[in-house]
Design a protein around this motif. Structure first.
Motif, PDB file in Angstrom:
ATOM      1  N   SER A 226       0.841  -1.206   0.000  1.00  0.00           N
ATOM      2  CA  SER A 226       0.000   0.000   0.000  1.00  0.00           C
ATOM      3  C   SER A 226       0.870   1.247   0.000  1.00  0.00           C
ATOM      4  N   ASP A 228       0.175   5.316   1.064  1.00  0.00           N
ATOM      5  CA  ASP A 228      -0.711   6.372   1.564  1.00  0.00           C
ATOM      6  C   ASP A 228      -0.047   7.713   1.294  1.00  0.00           C
ATOM      7  N   LYS A 258      -2.553  -0.465 -11.424  1.00  0.00           N
ATOM      8  CA  LYS A 258      -3.023  -1.045 -10.167  1.00  0.00           C
ATOM      9  C   LYS A 258      -2.542  -0.231  -8.971  1.00  0.00           C
ATOM     10  N   LEU A 260      -1.923   2.881  -8.927  1.00  0.00           N
ATOM     11  CA  LEU A 260      -2.642   4.154  -8.943  1.00  0.00           C
ATOM     12  C   LEU A 260      -4.104   3.945  -9.332  1.00  0.00           C
ATOM     13  N   SER A 261      -4.715   2.918  -8.786  1.00  0.00           N
ATOM     14  CA  SER A 261      -6.079   2.559  -9.180  1.00  0.00           C
ATOM     15  C   SER A 261      -7.075   3.678  -8.925  1.00  0.00           C
ATOM     16  N   SER A 262      -6.830   4.508  -7.930  1.00  0.00           N
ATOM     17  CA  SER A 262      -7.768   5.585  -7.613  1.00  0.00           C
ATOM     18  C   SER A 262      -7.856   6.626  -8.718  1.00  0.00           C
ATOM     19  N   LEU A 263      -6.837   6.697  -9.578  1.00  0.00           N
ATOM     20  CA  LEU A 263      -6.844   7.676 -10.669  1.00  0.00           C
ATOM     21  C   LEU A 263      -7.607   7.180 -11.896  1.00  0.00           C
ATOM     22  N   GLY A 264      -7.814   5.885 -11.979  1.00  0.00           N
ATOM     23  CA  GLY A 264      -8.520   5.355 -13.137  1.00  0.00           C
ATOM     24  C   GLY A 264      -7.813   5.599 -14.454  1.00  0.00           C
ATOM     25  N   HIS A 378       1.418  13.638  -9.754  1.00  0.00           N
ATOM     26  CA  HIS A 378       0.077  13.225  -9.374  1.00  0.00           C
ATOM     27  C   HIS A 378      -0.827  14.454  -9.352  1.00  0.00           C
ATOM     28  N   LYS A 380      -3.210  15.342  -7.526  1.00  0.00           N
ATOM     29  CA  LYS A 380      -3.560  15.840  -6.189  1.00  0.00           C
ATOM     30  C   LYS A 380      -2.348  15.994  -5.277  1.00  0.00           C
TER      31      LYS A 380
END
Length: 431
Positions: A226, A228, A258, A260-264, A378, A380
């Motif tokens: 992971s 964070d 995978k 950076l899955s939150s970015l799609g 990134h 964000k």
């Protein structure tokens, strides 16, 4: 002198472990202090010191071609850097194996790639001198195709714009110079003598060797569980440890999507194959045969001469199958086309090299919708840098991409134009 007073130490040690952002800020604030702790101090302080020891200015996720290069250039600037890789690079689990890669300077992908290719070549030459190892073989590259090929047209445009040496050859001239080829009369060739072959696995070993000399930390066979991201850094967890960093570089190859899955991100890992074929005639051996790239009406192939008895290597550049990187294996000849396409090409254009298959391999590339790279921060968290989606033509640029990433980390910007590689470009359509 260390600014940590007993009161500061006590406050530091009592930070609750789940308050990650505050803990990370304290770790960063007091990094580098050397403190002898009395045995009576709390477990919290001991844990805090553990976290301090596991803090780095930069953590690189993925130590393949680009990641290892980034670690090398960061180490040259004295940046304490940790590289984490799920395998032991160079390895056969991703995109960088297979002994050789083409480097062409007159590219069909646009002028911004030409500039990067020329700089990459300069950096490969520098690395050769530094390590006293052969990393580049000046085989030259012969590009062959039918006269109406858009790929050829774009290559010619790049060569003209940047005044690159590119010799035009008709079919008969090609066969006279390199008798191993069999070229139809309506085909035309363009030879670029300044380009050639990169020994890709040796390149990665060279970056690794020189980076370790300068005290980068490399953890191999270490899967990241992971990451964070917080406003002031990142917390990276593996099976064995938790690490902290001011900045992070993510260049995890086929696993980038995978991670950076939150970015799609619209990244598509696909399976590619290539093989080596026996050739007993010296006309197929280096330096009697150059590297080659064939742009046909519906197919594209690339290949290499027999170097040190390895056989003639050939791969198809436009044939692929979608793959989950976690399920990828060395399964060459799982499909009839794995060998069949390659043999068919050789029988048509290099018939004397269509001998027994010596070996075949499968690898992965990771495509973006427009086939352009992603090299950006990134959206964000600007302290997180992302490099991926190299779409099957990234290795030759990995030297300069590593330098670019080091500049983004150290200076916040780079001297190279990477605007086309923006993560916010319309083709990626990040929500």
């Amino acid at each position: 002198m260390c600014p940590m007073t007993p009161h500061a130490l006590l406050a530091f040690g009592q930070v609750r472990l789940f308050d990650k952002a505050l803990l990370l800020q304290l770790v960063m604030a007091y990094k580098g202090c050397q403190v002898i702790l009395p045995s009576t101090l709390s477990k919290g302080i001991e844990r805090a010191i553990y976290f301090m020891k596991n803090h780095y200015s930069v953590i690189v996720i993925g130590a393949g071609s680009v990641g290892m290069a980034a670690g090398y250039y960061l180490s040259k600037n004295g940046i304490d850097t940790l590289l984490l890789d799920a395998f032991d690079p160079p390895h056969g689990k991703g995109s960088h194996h297979g002994e050789t890669r083409l480097i062409r300077h007159a590219t069909a992908e646009g002028g911004h790639y030409v500039e990067l290719a020329l700089k990459a070549q300069e950096l490969w030459n520098q690395l050769e001198k530094e390590t006293n190892k052969t990393l580049f073989i000046p085989t030259g590259v012969l590009m062959v195709g039918e006269c109406y090929s858009s790929f050829i047209d774009e290559t010619l445009k790049s060569a003209k714009e940047y005044s690159l040496p590119l010799e035009t050859l008709h079919a008969a001239e090609i066969q006279k110079r390199w008798p191993g080829f069999s070229i139809p009369d309506h085909f035309v060739g363009y030879f670029e003598p300044s380009s050639g072959t990169l020994l890709n696995e040796e390149c990665i070993r060279a970056f690794r060797q020189e980076g370790l000399k300068r005290n980068i930390t490399l953890q191999t066979n270490t899967k990241v569980n992971s990451i964070d991201f917080v406003s002031s850094g990142a917390i990276v967890k593996t099976e064995e440890n938790t690490y902290y960093a001011d900045q992070v570089i993510i260049c995890a190859g086929a696993w980038t999507g995978k991670v950076l899955s939150s970015l799609g991100l619209p990244l598509e890992p696909v399976r590619k194959t290539f093989g080596w074929f026996e050739s007993n005639d010296s006309v197929f051996q280096y330096p009697m045969l150059p590297c080659f790239y064939f742009s046909l009406k519906d197919e594209r192939y690339y290949g290499f001469p027999d170097i040190n008895g390895s056989g003639v290597k050939v791969g198809r550049n436009d044939s692929e199958r979608k793959i989950d990187p976690d399920l990828m294996s060395q399964d060459f000849n799982k499909y009839p086309s794995d060998e069949g396409d390659l043999r068919s090409f050789l029988e048509r254009f290099l018939p004397g090299a269509a001998g027994k298959l010596k070996q075949g391999k499968a690898c992965m590339i990771t495509k973006t919708p427009d086939m352009d790279f992603i090299v950006d921060h990134h959206p964000k968290f600007p302290h997180v840098k992302i490099a991926g989606g190299f779409s099957g033509h990234g290795f030759k640029y990995s030297s300069v991409l590593g330098k670019i990433l080091s500049q983004l980390v150290i200076d916040g910007h780079t001297e190279y134009d990477i605007s086309k590689f923006s993560i916010s470009r319309p083709a990626l359509a990040i929500v």
